[in-house]
Design a protein around this motif. Structure first.
Motif, PDB file in Angstrom:
ATOM      1  N   ARG A 286    -135.834 -39.428  28.631  1.00 42.99           N
ATOM      2  CA  ARG A 286    -135.436 -38.616  27.473  1.00 42.99           C
ATOM      3  C   ARG A 286    -134.164 -37.826  27.767  1.00 42.99           C
ATOM      4  O   ARG A 286    -133.296 -37.698  26.907  1.00 42.99           O
ATOM      5  CB  ARG A 286    -136.582 -37.673  27.076  1.00 42.99           C
ATOM      6  N   LEU A 323    -141.993 -42.790  24.636  1.00 44.29           N
ATOM      7  CA  LEU A 323    -142.893 -42.162  23.668  1.00 44.29           C
ATOM      8  C   LEU A 323    -143.906 -41.231  24.334  1.00 44.29           C
ATOM      9  O   LEU A 323    -144.713 -40.592  23.655  1.00 44.29           O
ATOM     10  CB  LEU A 323    -143.632 -43.229  22.855  1.00 44.29           C
ATOM     11  N   GLY A 324    -143.886 -41.195  25.658  1.00 38.26           N
ATOM     12  CA  GLY A 324    -144.829 -40.328  26.371  1.00 38.26           C
ATOM     13  C   GLY A 324    -146.221 -40.918  26.468  1.00 38.26           C
ATOM     14  O   GLY A 324    -147.205 -40.194  26.637  1.00 38.26           O
ATOM     15  N   ILE A 325    -146.324 -42.236  26.348  1.00 37.30           N
ATOM     16  CA  ILE A 325    -147.624 -42.904  26.447  1.00 37.30           C
ATOM     17  C   ILE A 325    -147.770 -43.464  27.864  1.00 37.30           C
ATOM     18  O   ILE A 325    -146.850 -44.098  28.385  1.00 37.30           O
ATOM     19  CB  ILE A 325    -147.728 -44.047  25.410  1.00 37.30           C
ATOM     20  N   ASP A 326    -148.926 -43.220  28.452  1.00 38.52           N
ATOM     21  CA  ASP A 326    -149.185 -43.681  29.809  1.00 38.52           C
ATOM     22  C   ASP A 326    -149.009 -45.208  29.902  1.00 38.52           C
ATOM     23  O   ASP A 326    -149.693 -45.953  29.200  1.00 38.52           O
ATOM     24  CB  ASP A 326    -150.627 -43.301  30.182  1.00 38.52           C
ATOM     25  N   LEU A 337    -151.113 -53.089  25.233  1.00 38.56           N
ATOM     26  CA  LEU A 337    -150.247 -52.058  24.689  1.00 38.56           C
ATOM     27  C   LEU A 337    -151.099 -51.016  23.974  1.00 38.56           C
ATOM     28  O   LEU A 337    -152.171 -51.340  23.459  1.00 38.56           O
ATOM     29  CB  LEU A 337    -149.314 -52.655  23.636  1.00 38.56           C
ATOM     30  N   THR A 338    -150.617 -49.783  23.920  1.00 39.71           N
ATOM     31  CA  THR A 338    -151.288 -48.800  23.071  1.00 39.71           C
ATOM     32  C   THR A 338    -150.979 -49.085  21.616  1.00 39.71           C
ATOM     33  O   THR A 338    -151.856 -49.075  20.765  1.00 39.71           O
ATOM     34  CB  THR A 338    -150.875 -47.369  23.468  1.00 39.71           C
ATOM     35  N   THR A 339    -149.716 -49.341  21.321  1.00 35.68           N
ATOM     36  CA  THR A 339    -149.379 -49.770  19.964  1.00 35.68           C
ATOM     37  C   THR A 339    -148.270 -50.803  20.030  1.00 35.68           C
ATOM     38  O   THR A 339    -147.403 -50.727  20.901  1.00 35.68           O
ATOM     39  CB  THR A 339    -148.953 -48.594  19.054  1.00 35.68           C
ATOM     40  N   ASP A 340    -148.313 -51.742  19.135  1.00 37.28           N
ATOM     41  CA  ASP A 340    -147.235 -52.722  19.049  1.00 37.28           C
ATOM     42  C   ASP A 340    -146.485 -52.569  17.721  1.00 37.28           C
ATOM     43  O   ASP A 340    -145.562 -53.307  17.444  1.00 37.28           O
ATOM     44  CB  ASP A 340    -147.770 -54.154  19.192  1.00 37.28           C
ATOM     45  N   GLU A 341    -146.898 -51.587  16.938  1.00 33.36           N
ATOM     46  CA  GLU A 341    -146.238 -51.390  15.639  1.00 33.36           C
ATOM     47  C   GLU A 341    -144.905 -50.674  15.801  1.00 33.36           C
ATOM     48  O   GLU A 341    -144.706 -49.935  16.755  1.00 33.36           O
ATOM     49  CB  GLU A 341    -147.125 -50.526  14.740  1.00 33.36           C
ATOM     50  N   THR A 343    -142.642 -47.700  15.360  1.00 33.70           N
ATOM     51  CA  THR A 343    -143.060 -46.300  15.343  1.00 33.70           C
ATOM     52  C   THR A 343    -141.915 -45.455  14.820  1.00 33.70           C
ATOM     53  O   THR A 343    -140.791 -45.596  15.268  1.00 33.70           O
ATOM     54  CB  THR A 343    -143.439 -45.850  16.766  1.00 33.70           C
ATOM     55  N   LEU A 345    -140.728 -41.487  14.026  1.00 33.57           N
ATOM     56  CA  LEU A 345    -141.100 -40.131  14.404  1.00 33.57           C
ATOM     57  C   LEU A 345    -139.890 -39.221  14.322  1.00 33.57           C
ATOM     58  O   LEU A 345    -138.769 -39.679  14.124  1.00 33.57           O
ATOM     59  CB  LEU A 345    -141.696 -40.113  15.810  1.00 33.57           C
ATOM     60  N   GLU A 349    -139.891 -34.957  18.533  1.00 30.25           N
ATOM     61  CA  GLU A 349    -141.182 -35.340  19.111  1.00 30.25           C
ATOM     62  C   GLU A 349    -141.012 -36.030  20.458  1.00 30.25           C
ATOM     63  O   GLU A 349    -141.940 -36.081  21.261  1.00 30.25           O
ATOM     64  CB  GLU A 349    -141.958 -36.260  18.163  1.00 30.25           C
TER      65      GLU A 349
ATOM     66  N   ALA B 163    -152.839 -54.778  20.703  1.00 28.81           N
ATOM     67  CA  ALA B 163    -152.637 -53.377  21.053  1.00 28.81           C
ATOM     68  C   ALA B 163    -153.843 -52.537  20.625  1.00 28.81           C
ATOM     69  O   ALA B 163    -154.529 -52.848  19.653  1.00 28.81           O
ATOM     70  CB  ALA B 163    -151.367 -52.853  20.393  1.00 28.81           C
ATOM     71  N   HIS B 164    -154.077 -51.453  21.386  1.00 31.22           N
ATOM     72  CA  HIS B 164    -155.212 -50.581  21.093  1.00 31.22           C
ATOM     73  C   HIS B 164    -155.220 -50.124  19.640  1.00 31.22           C
ATOM     74  O   HIS B 164    -156.247 -50.137  18.970  1.00 31.22           O
ATOM     75  CB  HIS B 164    -155.151 -49.330  21.984  1.00 31.22           C
ATOM     76  N   LEU B 165    -154.073 -49.668  19.158  1.00 33.97           N
ATOM     77  CA  LEU B 165    -154.013 -49.136  17.796  1.00 33.97           C
ATOM     78  C   LEU B 165    -154.412 -50.212  16.787  1.00 33.97           C
ATOM     79  O   LEU B 165    -155.099 -49.938  15.802  1.00 33.97           O
ATOM     80  CB  LEU B 165    -152.609 -48.608  17.489  1.00 33.97           C
ATOM     81  N   ARG B 166    -153.965 -51.428  17.052  1.00 30.81           N
ATOM     82  CA  ARG B 166    -154.292 -52.530  16.145  1.00 30.81           C
ATOM     83  C   ARG B 166    -155.798 -52.782  16.126  1.00 30.81           C
ATOM     84  O   ARG B 166    -156.411 -52.957  15.064  1.00 30.81           O
ATOM     85  CB  ARG B 166    -153.542 -53.788  16.595  1.00 30.81           C
ATOM     86  N   GLN B 189    -150.630 -41.031  22.502  1.00 32.45           N
ATOM     87  CA  GLN B 189    -150.582 -40.628  23.897  1.00 32.45           C
ATOM     88  C   GLN B 189    -151.976 -40.536  24.527  1.00 32.45           C
ATOM     89  O   GLN B 189    -152.119 -40.662  25.726  1.00 32.45           O
ATOM     90  CB  GLN B 189    -149.820 -39.295  24.023  1.00 32.45           C
TER      91      GLN B 189
END
Lengths: 684, 684
Positions: A286, A323-326, A337-341, A343, A345, A349, B163-166, B189
């Motif tokens: 960042r 994004l600050g995601i582990d 992945l946590t998200t693949d969409e 994003t 913001l 943020e 992905a998790h969110l999905r 996060q």
């Protein structure tokens, strides 16, 4: 269509015969309008793409047009400058200040007096085309997500004391036919003072036509955005004028995360072993983004407060970290992945300090190993619009591989490891001054000559005066391919000890041989292990591409695009000789440069491209190489140079390859076995 | 209706004769369902209001129902417990732990075996009614903006590595038929760890059915919200269980902004004279909100992270300051608000530190002087739904006045000044222990007796043992009204010096007289100037109400509601004797307490009420007293006690008023003139 437009269109439909006919080029839209109608108003009624920030007040000069004379007479349209009302005071003023070009009119000032052909020059179009350097690349259409709108707001008085926001919205409705939905706290906090300072004239920064991001007193027409590609090694940023599409400044820097680990996997390990390590990595990247924003803004003389939009591309681990995601789950199967969409913001943020209203769009990821950088590549190269079956490879620690055409697109990643980046190579180094980047070997004498980054002359030319410090990715590709062409290297990748008699450059090391590329301090040698590392990398790359071709049901591709810094630097011919990529017409194997960065820039300039990309990414078929049994077979076969079985007809037509020669039949398979075990714990 | 519901409803329509009939009470919805259908599923198919957090897994016990037996036999429905499948393991477990009451079933466990009448008790309904204390007040219907949803998410694997969110969204779609639109960065996060910690079972905090605010591992059912009313003097907070509607803790504190100025105008002056002063005031009130959140959470044993929603009401200056908007324009004509719309934001945007996903809803303002507190009063008292023409006055430094019924609502503010709050009164003080709050004067002896806040006994009763420190708003109203009833005060508000001979309590001061209410240290005296201040205040209040009545075209109102702390403490009879309010049946003059706070609580518990309020506020006609010429005339007439011309029939029927008696004909007008000039620079 707005109510006003509907009314105007109805008038057009009525086609009152005595009213003048106005034709706009290049759109070809036409209609009849009452005498005295401003040309801009006619353009709007017809939906002609004609820019305006000031809303027709002769301030912004965005709505300049040229009147076509005579040429349309054959269609019965006697267009002429005299069919417009005379030059106005604002036009004289803008012409004197150089804002209005000679021979042009401000369409908001000039009113219709007779039949007209009105040409809208490219720079007066909102959705102008931004031309790209590469011949085969499509121009970028401008569709910025933020627009400027100058408004004149009714001042409050005791009889009409409506709230500022309400009167501002009313002005946007009446003067621009816009229905604004929201305004955020930072905007509200400055609204009163801004309106007062500008005498209730103000310019609104409006996002997607519905959210007010910022407001400035009076007329204001500066609006910028920044596109960023966060690579594991370098971060590249382009500052763009969102109204012209131009890149006004570019800057790059090393990814400061390198101090936590050279490659992605070592950074993930750092996070795992150091509590709070992910926060350190997040902060580092960042900070770098803030630095690049300040640097590009300074270079271009731009106020950072005018940077209203940022787009970010990057591989999945960079994506998560910024994004600050582990990112640790990306270090292990199943690499979720946590998200693949995509994003969206606030810049704040992610601790990016520009304008409080600045928004960030992070490109979507395609799969666990095929990140927002690959999505950027897809947007830049648009295989999904192509008639040609296109293979795109972006080589990093992981190769991201995309194959497709307008009917179907597949994606996969292949664990090439960091060898192409010079890591795990005895004399390897990053592509930086001092690194050997080009190599030729005389097939007779087996003597090499080479080129070093930062030095124009070849090593055998007069004036060559640097001491090479190592060999970078493109250098290692070339030296291996040249060794192969010179017969030093067998088809299965073994340095042929029998050549040792012909040159002192081939030396024995334990049970294997090495080729001395440069004798000095340091001595730069290509060892048998170096070759094995490159074989592993290129075998994985080829196998990934081949697996996608299997899924696609094809045996050859029409076009190959090499993306990324590595892809820009290597000679595509050598890449094919070494069998990194499948056979293809060499004329159709090209480099796309930092295509991920270009994709981020397209997403910055063109809001519609974002929606297009999101749709495409959803439809891309993800192939997970790790669970495909055939991947191992492809991998083993692709260890040979250029390949154990693939015929490579185009390559053979262009380059005289040596006869196949094998040294040790089992070694490739053995290495492949080790490889298989290692791949399980590798991400990047 | 969801696809599932549509299918189920179709089955109902088919009304297969042999399938059991199920009737739900109290809704009366009915349908036929296949044997073996869980009762909860039948309820959902019919759109019956039946709660569930766990989605039918027997965990949450929210879906408890009772089976009606026998009573419906006359309608041909032989409902019986035996028409359900037997008690299940989860039901035994929940009954043992006390979660499932005796005689009830979990509708997700019990399946239909025959005709049934199923009663949904109030606590099993999502939209239950929350009863209010006041007899005339409507119950609050529960419609919380945040809901909890327990989901079981598919763990990722190499073959299905989405992905998790999905996968979370997919679970919400499949298990709850919800289409989630967004999840913010703080959620992303923590997503991976939460899913892992809960073994891919988790509870989602979903706002408006589309935005994921938070997620917790496993099953979780705690969800709270806080409703705040920011008054100039005090701030009141109620912590509510968003699932039951209950207030679980309440707290109040002094508004710490008092150190910058006792009344609103002095705070605005502070901001004007001290650069950065608005930030100080903003910080002070935000700190107080944080303190109240922590205090109420601690009192109720609630984790502040479970407070997911906050609603705020407050007058326009408090509204602007808590949002960090400069309030100074509200100190001068034309008193323009920056925004009058309802504002929704992240709690962190106003430095309120609860859950990163906590949202804040700030009630809309009505006009420059009629703020979000008045909007709260409107929501609490709902004049817009009433058949009775209702006058609502919320007395503070400004009186906010609302008049209307279901056909039409008007609003205005009137600059009463701070006299009702004890300011500008010689012995005045805020309502706090030590303040005289009740007064009676013997009409024969002219001797007073009084009651002091914090002391149960009257001053003439045994055991009275406190020293009064001053007189508060309700005390000053009563002493003036009693002085008037005792003949000490003339109709035009002059202390009658001729009574001085009858009692030593009437003393001369310069050219006027005063009444000694308490002789001691301090001596508490009602001076002629005190009376003038109250006359000015009550004249302004009455004139504002009268102006609205003019606009409405009426001469009398059906009901008067006194809102706010002052309104709760004064005896409505004395308020009318003094002519603060128009004549009305005294039985229909009631106090609503902190109606602004109640409005904030309704907005907290009922999302639909927010939309209703926003619509109502838009339609309320705002009357600006300052530009109404008649206001001055009404004001001058209303200086008399109770009024110069208004007949007050209801009051006269209830209380024996003295004959009109005038001392000095011009004084009121003279004061009114001064008043006119002062009003221009006053806001609060």
């Amino acid at each position: 269509m707005s109510p006003k437009r509907v009314r105007a269109a109805a008038r057009v439909g009525a086609a009152v015969a005595e009213e003048p006919l106005v034709v706009f080029t290049p759109s070809g839209r036409r209609g009849r309008f009452r005498r005295g109608t401003p040309v801009l108003q006619a353009a709007r009624a017809l939906g002609v793409d004609l820019d305006s920030v000031c809303g027709g007040r002769g301030i912004c000069t965005r709505c300049q047009v040229t009147i076509g004379e005579g040429e349309f007479a054959k269609h019965g349209i006697a267009s002429s400058d005299s069919h417009l009302t005379p030059f106005t005071e604002p036009e004289y003023r803008q012409q004197e200040s150089g804002q209005l070009k000679r021979g042009r009119r401000l369409s908001c000032q000039a009113r219709i007096g007779g039949d007209l052909v009105v040409d809208v020059p490219p720079e007066s179009q909102v959705h102008k085309q931004v031309v790209r350097k590469r011949a085969e690349a499509r121009a970028i259409e401008l569709h910025p997500v933020v627009h400027l709108h100058y408004v004149e707001v009714t001042p409050p008085d005791m009889h009409e004391p409506a709230a500022h926001l309400r009167r501002l919205k009313q002005a946007l409705k009446e003067q621009w036919d816009l229905d604004v939905e929201s305004a955020d706290i930072p905007l509200l906090q400055k609204l009163n003072k801004t309106l007062e300072d500008g005498g209730y004239k103000a310019t609104v920064f409006l996002r997607e036509g519905k959210r007010i991001l910022d407001i400035r007193p009076g007329f204001y027409d500066k609006l910028f955005g920044m596109a960023v590609d966060i690579g594991s090694t370098t971060i590249a940023a382009h500052l763009c004028d969102l109204q012209s599409g131009e890149v006004v400044a570019s800057a790059g820097c090393m990814n400061p995360q390198i101090r936590f680990g050279e490659d992605l996997m070592s950074r993930v390990s750092y996070v795992m072993m150091n509590p709070g390590g992910d926060r350190e990595l997040t902060l580092a990247v960042r900070e770098a983004l803030n630095g690049l924003a300040q640097e590009t803004a300074k270079e271009a003389g731009v106020d950072p407060l005018d940077i209203m939009e940022v787009t970010i591309a990057g591989n999945p681990i960079m994506h998560h970290l910024v994004l600050g995601i582990d990112p640790t789950p990306l270090g292990f199967a199943p690499f979720a992945l946590t998200t693949d969409e995509a994003t969206e913001l606030w810049a704040t943020e992610i601790e990016l300090y520009l304008n409080p209203g600045t928004r960030v769009y992070v490109l979507p990821c395609i799969a666990g190993h095929v990140g927002a950088d690959a999505a950027g590549v897809v947007l830049s190269e648009m295989p999904y619009r192509s008639d040609e079956m296109t293979l795109i490879v972006d080589v990093g620690t992981n190769a991201e591989i995309i194959l497709g055409d307008k009917h179907r697109v597949l994606a996969a990643s292949s664990p090439t490891g960091p060898a192409f980046e010079g890591a795990q190579i005895s004399s390897g180094q990053r592509a930086a001054p001092g690194a050997i980047e080009r190599v030729r070997i005389d097939p007779e004498t087996l003597e090499p000559r080479f080129k070093v980054i930062g030095e124009a002359a070849w090593s055998n030319e007069p004036g060559f005066a640097v001491v090479p410090t190592g060999i970078c990715g493109s250098g290692i590709i070339e030296v291996l391919a040249e060794m192969y062409l010179a017969g030093i290297l067998t088809t299965d990748g073994v340095i042929d000890g029998s050549a040792a008699g012909r040159t002192p450059r081939i030396v024995q090391q334990d049970r294997t041989f090495a080729y001395v590329l440069y004798e000095g301090s340091p001595t730069i040698t290509v060892t048998q292990n170096d070759i094995r590392q490159i074989q592993l990398a290129k075998g994985a790359l080829y196998a990934g591409a081949r697996l996608l071709m299997d899924h696609m049901g094809i045996d050859a591709v029409d076009r190959i695009t090499l993306a990324g810094a590595f892809g820009s630097n290597i000679d595509t011919k050598y890449a094919m000789i070494l069998g990194m990529i499948p056979d293809c017409d060499l004329a159709k194997v090209t480099s796309a440069g930092n295509a991920a960065g270009t994709g981020a820039r397209i997403a910055l300039l063109n809001e519609k491209a974002r929606r297009e990309l999101e749709g495409v990414v959803r439809d891309i078929e993800k192939i997970e190489t790790a669970v495909e049994p055939k991947f191992q077979d492809h991998f083993v076969e692709a260890m040979a140079i250029p390949h154990k079985t693939a015929p490579y007809p185009h390559l053979k037509a262009a380059v005289a390859l040596p006869e196949p020669k094998f040294a040790e039949a089992d070694d490739a398979g053995g290495n492949g076995g080790r490889r298989r075990r290692r791949r399980e714990r590798r991400t990047g």
